[in-house]
Scaffold this motif. Structure first.
Motif, mmCIF file in Angstrom:
data_model
loop_
_atom_site.group_PDB
_atom_site.id
_atom_site.type_symbol
_atom_site.label_atom_id
_atom_site.label_comp_id
_atom_site.label_asym_id
_atom_site.label_seq_id
_atom_site.Cartn_x
_atom_site.Cartn_y
_atom_site.Cartn_z
ATOM 1 N N GLU A 171 0.833 -1.208 0.000
ATOM 2 C CA GLU A 171 0.000 0.000 0.000
ATOM 3 C C GLU A 171 0.866 1.256 0.000
ATOM 4 O O GLU A 171 1.832 1.319 0.754
ATOM 5 N N PRO A 172 0.511 2.254 -0.823
ATOM 6 C CA PRO A 172 1.270 3.519 -0.809
ATOM 7 C C PRO A 172 0.851 4.380 0.375
ATOM 8 O O PRO A 172 -0.172 4.124 0.998
ATOM 9 N N GLN A 173 1.684 5.379 0.690
ATOM 10 C CA GLN A 173 1.273 6.386 1.682
ATOM 11 C C GLN A 173 0.390 7.379 0.926
ATOM 12 O O GLN A 173 0.869 8.181 0.133
ATOM 13 N N THR A 174 -0.909 7.314 1.206
ATOM 14 C CA THR A 174 -1.900 8.079 0.424
ATOM 15 C C THR A 174 -1.509 9.548 0.235
ATOM 16 O O THR A 174 -1.602 10.084 -0.871
ATOM 17 N N ALA A 175 -1.019 10.172 1.313
ATOM 18 C CA ALA A 175 -0.816 11.633 1.260
ATOM 19 C C ALA A 175 0.383 12.035 0.409
ATOM 20 O O ALA A 175 0.672 13.224 0.266
ATOM 21 N N TYR A 176 1.070 11.067 -0.187
ATOM 22 C CA TYR A 176 2.100 11.405 -1.178
ATOM 23 C C TYR A 176 1.476 11.498 -2.569
ATOM 24 O O TYR A 176 2.156 11.848 -3.538
ATOM 25 N N ASP A 177 0.181 11.172 -2.646
ATOM 26 C CA ASP A 177 -0.544 11.279 -3.930
ATOM 27 C C ASP A 177 -1.584 12.380 -3.731
ATOM 28 O O ASP A 177 -2.640 12.161 -3.130
ATOM 29 N N PHE A 178 -1.280 13.584 -4.220
ATOM 30 C CA PHE A 178 -2.107 14.764 -3.905
ATOM 31 C C PHE A 178 -3.511 14.655 -4.481
ATOM 32 O O PHE A 178 -4.493 15.007 -3.819
ATOM 33 N N GLU A 179 -3.612 14.082 -5.676
ATOM 34 C CA GLU A 179 -4.948 13.983 -6.287
ATOM 35 C C GLU A 179 -5.824 12.968 -5.553
ATOM 36 O O GLU A 179 -6.998 13.225 -5.298
ATOM 37 N N THR A 180 -5.221 11.853 -5.165
ATOM 38 C CA THR A 180 -6.001 10.855 -4.408
ATOM 39 C C THR A 180 -6.430 11.439 -3.059
ATOM 40 O O THR A 180 -7.551 11.225 -2.597
ATOM 41 N N THR A 181 -5.536 12.196 -2.451
ATOM 42 C CA THR A 181 -5.873 12.843 -1.168
ATOM 43 C C THR A 181 -7.063 13.776 -1.340
ATOM 44 O O THR A 181 -8.011 13.738 -0.550
ATOM 45 N N ARG A 182 -7.057 14.560 -2.423
ATOM 46 C CA ARG A 182 -8.187 15.464 -2.681
ATOM 47 C C ARG A 182 -9.477 14.661 -2.897
ATOM 48 O O ARG A 182 -10.531 14.997 -2.340
ATOM 49 N N LYS A 183 -9.354 13.571 -3.635
ATOM 50 C CA LYS A 183 -10.518 12.730 -3.946
ATOM 51 C C LYS A 183 -11.112 12.137 -2.664
ATOM 52 O O LYS A 183 -12.317 12.210 -2.437
ATOM 53 N N VAL A 184 -10.227 11.615 -1.807
ATOM 54 C CA VAL A 184 -10.691 11.010 -0.553
ATOM 55 C C VAL A 184 -11.381 12.058 0.320
ATOM 56 O O VAL A 184 -12.486 11.849 0.816
ATOM 57 N N LEU A 185 -10.742 13.220 0.479
ATOM 58 C CA LEU A 185 -11.311 14.249 1.368
ATOM 59 C C LEU A 185 -12.618 14.807 0.812
ATOM 60 O O LEU A 185 -13.541 15.117 1.571
ATOM 61 N N THR A 186 -12.709 14.903 -0.533
ATOM 62 C CA THR A 186 -13.962 15.370 -1.139
ATOM 63 C C THR A 186 -15.099 14.413 -0.785
ATOM 64 O O THR A 186 -16.170 14.831 -0.338
ATOM 65 N N GLU A 187 -14.815 13.112 -0.905
ATOM 66 C CA GLU A 187 -15.867 12.119 -0.614
ATOM 67 C C GLU A 187 -16.194 12.113 0.893
ATOM 68 O O GLU A 187 -17.350 12.100 1.291
ATOM 69 N N VAL A 188 -15.155 12.196 1.728
ATOM 70 C CA VAL A 188 -15.369 12.166 3.185
ATOM 71 C C VAL A 188 -16.251 13.337 3.624
ATOM 72 O O VAL A 188 -17.247 13.175 4.326
#
Ligand SMILES: C=Cc1c(C(=O)O)[nH]c(=O)[nH]c1=O
Length: 308
Positions: free
Chosen positions: A133-150
């Motif tokens: 598993e990657p460290q999510t917060a090193y992927d800025f777009e995925t981080t934005r996607k997760v926080l948008t959904e949350v």
């Protein structure tokens, strides 16, 4: 001396926290933390949907200058921690949660949202030791996607646990994402991911998982932790508090974290080395420094690091 502050509607009577993962996985460990009067709040081990045994042992190794760990997210499962934080506690709690997928994170946080828990939640976006598993917060777009959904459904106080960044542009990029969300706090740093310790005498690594690669903590990561606290304080909306974690072994280190902008300061590796008595020592050392400087409150110096 005034050590009190509020975060997410909760009052913290002291700036000290345990770093998530350290002495906070079992009911006994959490009960121990309740008994430490110098602790301002209690952070749980990051909880996943299902209980996990974690990685093979040895998975933790103590060094003169810090520690390396590849625990692999061992925890009792979120039901245990959600039940725990909903009980009456003398101190505020921070429920740390982690997911092995975005779907898991969403499912977990929907349970928290639906529960009666009114305390703080912290989404761990930075575990470096889940194999594959990657460290999510090193992927800025995925981080934005997760926080948008949350934040499309989560209305309770929520913070995120971040990995360390090492590039000023990356500080700009993660801050640009985080500033778009009503976060209560950011907790920085998680361990410095994927370090490697070598036992020269045995010509061998010192931890079993991942060929010996693991997250670094303790004294050796203090400059990185301070840089991340400072850089994010300079870039994040004032409404987002910073919890400083990483490298604390003395009261001076606590003072430095607060000078860089931290509201609360976590201690991890040093608790393993010294035991829970470390908090009384740190509070005494911090108090002595403040008195010597004529400060009566943490606000007197929080975020006031001077440049040359
Ligand atoms: C939650 C998993 C983590 C772990 C772990 O369980 O391996 N170790 C860390 O240093 N940071 C983490 O975030």
């Amino acid at each position: 001396l005034n050590f009190t502050s509020t975060l997410g509607g909760q009052t913290f009577n002291s700036p000290f926290l345990n770093a998530s993962g350290i002495h906070c996985q079992t009911a006994e460990e959490l009960a121990d933390l309740e008994g430490v009067k110098e602790l301002g709040g209690i952070v749980t081990k990051s909880a996943t949907l299902e209980a996990r045994a974690g990685n093979d042992k040895p998975r933790y190794y103590d060094l003169a200058y810090g520690s390396i760990n590849s625990m692999g997210l061992p925890n009792s499962g979120y039901n245990f921690y959600l039940d725990y934080v909903q009980k009456e506690h003398a101190k505020p709690t921070i429920l740390s949660v982690a997911g092995l997928s975005v779907a898991d994170v969403i499912k977990l946080l929907k349970e928290v949202q639906a529960s009666d828990y009114q305390g703080l939640t912290e989404l761990n976006l930075s575990c470096p030791n889940v194999i594959g598993e990657p460290q999510t917060a090193y992927d800025f777009e995925t981080t934005r996607k997760v926080l948008t959904e949350v934040f499309s459904f989560f209305t309770k106080p929520l913070g995120v646990k971040l990995p360390p960044y090492f590039d000023l542009v990356h500080f700009d990029q993660i801050a640009a994402v985080l500033n778009d969300f009503p976060l209560t706090h950011v907790n920085t740093i998680n361990s410095v991911g994927n370090g490697l310790v070598v036992d020269v005498e045995k010509e061998q690594v010192v931890t079993k998982p991942k060929g010996g690669f693991g997250g670094l903590g303790g004294a050796m990561v203090l400059p990185t932790a301070l840089a991340n606290v400072r850089a994010l304080r300079q870039r994040l909306n004032p409404s987002i508090a910073i919890l400083g974690t990483g490298g604390v072994t003395t009261g001076a280190d606590v003072f430095a974290h607060i000078l860089c902008g931290a509201q609360l300061v976590s201690v991890g590796t040093q608790v393993i080395k010294e035991g829970l008595g470390v908090y009384a020592r740190l509070e005494k050392e911090l108090s002595d420094i403040m008195e010597a400087k004529g400060y009566t409150s943490l606000e007197d110096f929080r975020g006031k690091l001077q440049v040359m």
